[in-house]
Design a protein around this motif. Structure first.
Motif, mmCIF file in Angstrom:
data_model
loop_
_atom_site.group_PDB
_atom_site.id
_atom_site.type_symbol
_atom_site.label_atom_id
_atom_site.label_comp_id
_atom_site.label_asym_id
_atom_site.label_seq_id
_atom_site.Cartn_x
_atom_site.Cartn_y
_atom_site.Cartn_z
ATOM 1 N N ASP A 216 3.340 9.889 -9.972
ATOM 2 C CA ASP A 216 2.607 10.088 -11.224
ATOM 3 C C ASP A 216 1.970 11.468 -11.273
ATOM 4 O O ASP A 216 1.961 12.127 -12.320
ATOM 5 C CB ASP A 216 1.529 9.010 -11.375
ATOM 6 N N ASP A 217 1.413 11.947 -10.142
ATOM 7 C CA ASP A 217 0.778 13.265 -10.100
ATOM 8 C C ASP A 217 1.785 14.383 -10.329
ATOM 9 O O ASP A 217 1.491 15.387 -10.981
ATOM 10 C CB ASP A 217 0.087 13.470 -8.748
ATOM 11 N N SER A 218 2.991 14.219 -9.782
ATOM 12 C CA SER A 218 4.004 15.273 -9.920
ATOM 13 C C SER A 218 4.566 15.341 -11.324
ATOM 14 O O SER A 218 5.202 16.318 -11.703
ATOM 15 C CB SER A 218 5.151 15.028 -8.927
ATOM 16 N N GLY A 219 4.307 14.332 -12.129
ATOM 17 C CA GLY A 219 4.847 14.311 -13.484
ATOM 18 C C GLY A 219 3.850 14.721 -14.548
ATOM 19 O O GLY A 219 4.016 14.385 -15.719
ATOM 20 N N LEU A 220 2.805 15.482 -14.192
ATOM 21 C CA LEU A 220 1.799 15.922 -15.166
ATOM 22 C C LEU A 220 2.403 16.898 -16.176
ATOM 23 O O LEU A 220 3.287 17.692 -15.848
ATOM 24 C CB LEU A 220 0.638 16.599 -14.428
ATOM 25 N N ASP A 221 1.917 16.871 -17.391
ATOM 26 C CA ASP A 221 2.388 17.752 -18.472
ATOM 27 C C ASP A 221 1.907 19.175 -18.192
ATOM 28 O O ASP A 221 0.696 19.437 -18.163
ATOM 29 C CB ASP A 221 1.816 17.259 -19.801
ATOM 30 N N PRO A 222 2.834 20.149 -17.981
ATOM 31 C CA PRO A 222 2.408 21.527 -17.662
ATOM 32 C C PRO A 222 1.618 22.167 -18.794
ATOM 33 O O PRO A 222 0.718 22.971 -18.561
ATOM 34 C CB PRO A 222 3.743 22.255 -17.411
ATOM 35 N N PHE A 223 1.949 21.870 -20.065
ATOM 36 C CA PHE A 223 1.206 22.451 -21.190
ATOM 37 C C PHE A 223 -0.236 21.978 -21.184
ATOM 38 O O PHE A 223 -1.173 22.757 -21.396
ATOM 39 C CB PHE A 223 1.882 22.062 -22.507
ATOM 40 N N LYS A 224 -0.400 20.649 -20.905
ATOM 41 C CA LYS A 224 -1.748 20.101 -20.865
ATOM 42 C C LYS A 224 -2.540 20.721 -19.725
ATOM 43 O O LYS A 224 -3.723 21.039 -19.869
ATOM 44 C CB LYS A 224 -1.665 18.577 -20.710
ATOM 45 N N SER A 225 -1.886 20.909 -18.565
ATOM 46 C CA SER A 225 -2.567 21.502 -17.422
ATOM 47 C C SER A 225 -2.985 22.935 -17.726
ATOM 48 O O SER A 225 -4.078 23.378 -17.381
ATOM 49 C CB SER A 225 -1.638 21.468 -16.193
ATOM 50 N N GLY A 226 -2.093 23.709 -18.424
ATOM 51 C CA GLY A 226 -2.426 25.096 -18.752
ATOM 52 C C GLY A 226 -3.576 25.170 -19.736
ATOM 53 O O GLY A 226 -4.450 26.047 -19.630
ATOM 54 N N THR A 227 -3.605 24.278 -20.701
ATOM 55 C CA THR A 227 -4.692 24.249 -21.685
ATOM 56 C C THR A 227 -6.023 23.962 -21.020
ATOM 57 O O THR A 227 -7.052 24.576 -21.326
ATOM 58 C CB THR A 227 -4.408 23.177 -22.756
ATOM 59 N N GLN A 228 -6.012 23.032 -20.067
ATOM 60 C CA GLN A 228 -7.248 22.707 -19.355
ATOM 61 C C GLN A 228 -7.724 23.887 -18.526
ATOM 62 O O GLN A 228 -8.929 24.176 -18.444
ATOM 63 C CB GLN A 228 -7.008 21.481 -18.469
ATOM 64 N N MET B 70 0.839 -1.205 0.000
ATOM 65 C CA MET B 70 0.000 0.000 0.000
ATOM 66 C C MET B 70 0.876 1.257 0.000
ATOM 67 O O MET B 70 0.597 2.225 -0.727
ATOM 68 C CB MET B 70 -0.914 -0.001 1.226
ATOM 69 N N ALA B 71 1.942 1.225 0.813
ATOM 70 C CA ALA B 71 2.849 2.374 0.857
ATOM 71 C C ALA B 71 3.537 2.569 -0.487
ATOM 72 O O ALA B 71 3.721 3.709 -0.953
ATOM 73 C CB ALA B 71 3.888 2.160 1.955
ATOM 74 N N ASN C 174 1.649 6.723 -6.876
ATOM 75 C CA ASN C 174 0.595 7.652 -7.284
ATOM 76 C C ASN C 174 1.048 9.099 -7.156
ATOM 77 O O ASN C 174 0.759 9.937 -8.014
ATOM 78 C CB ASN C 174 -0.665 7.418 -6.447
ATOM 79 N N LYS C 175 1.767 9.393 -6.072
ATOM 80 C CA LYS C 175 2.269 10.756 -5.882
ATOM 81 C C LYS C 175 3.281 11.101 -6.953
ATOM 82 O O LYS C 175 3.328 12.228 -7.455
ATOM 83 C CB LYS C 175 2.892 10.886 -4.487
#
Length: 211
Positions: free
Chosen positions: A179-191, A169-170, A176-177
């Protein structure tokens, strides 16, 4: 009779039928007072009886009762060990080791036994370890009359399974953390832009933002 050794990093535990002298009807064998001195582990119980002065004489009623009790115990011991082996599968590391006692008829009867089972964790794989420990516990408690040693092995396997599940579980939470920190900044800005330029659900007008 307890076996818990470490061999090249692998742990092995003994599970099996571990009786002592008791009254008939329990999981333990009844034997004469001096039976502990007559233990014989070398001779197979299926062999023909040895012709001795003892066996050539007619058995007393008490001796006949003892022979019947020994026969029942022999059958119970073998069922017990086979239940462990059948449930343990590939984690069983030895065949049944039986302890015999000679009856008044000259035959040897199994009165105790054990098999060894691998209780070592799977290195670097908590999920496989948890699954393995569940199998070990199942094997330890497979007989209808698990011994105190069987229950001890089962309890240890349960504790190891819980520990492995917590580690898993750990590990997943950490993944998961990551994976979240590796989000595409361009995609996040577009959203984010799409959210602020969409019509307001109440007024139907676009939200204008001046910079």
């Amino acid at each position: 009779m307890n076996i818990n050794t470490s061999i090249y990093g692998s742990q092995f535990a003994g599970i099996g039928f571990h009786p002592a002298v008791s009254s008939p009807g329990s999981e333990k064998a009844t034997a004469p007072d001096n039976s502990s001195k007559n233990s014989d582990k070398a001779q197979d119980p299926g062999q023909k009886p040895v012709k001795t002065a003892e066996s050539s004489l007619k058995l007393s009623e008490q001796e006949l009762r003892l022979v019947e009790e020994l026969k029942k115990t022999d059958a119970a011991v073998r069922r017990h060990e086979m239940a462990h082996i059948a449930a343990g599968g590939r984690y069983i590391t030895s065949g049944a080791r039986l302890e015999y006692k000679k009856g008044p008829d000259g035959r040897n009867y199994a009165v105790a036994g054990e098999v060894s089972i691998d209780t070592s964790p799977v290195p670097g794989d908590p999920e496989a370890t948890a699954e393995k420990m569940r199998k070990v516990r199942q094997a330890a408690l497979a007989p209808v009359d698990p011994s105190s040693q069987d229950r001890a092995v089962a309890a240890k396997a349960s504790a190891q399974a819980i520990k492995a599940s917590a580690e898993l579980m750990a590990l997943r939470t950490k993944q998961n953390k990551s994976d979240d920190s590796g989000l595409d900044p361009f995609k996040s800005g577009t959203q984010a832009y799409a959210r602020v330029t969409s019509p307001d659900p109440e007024t139907g007008k676009n939200l204008n933002i001046s910079v």
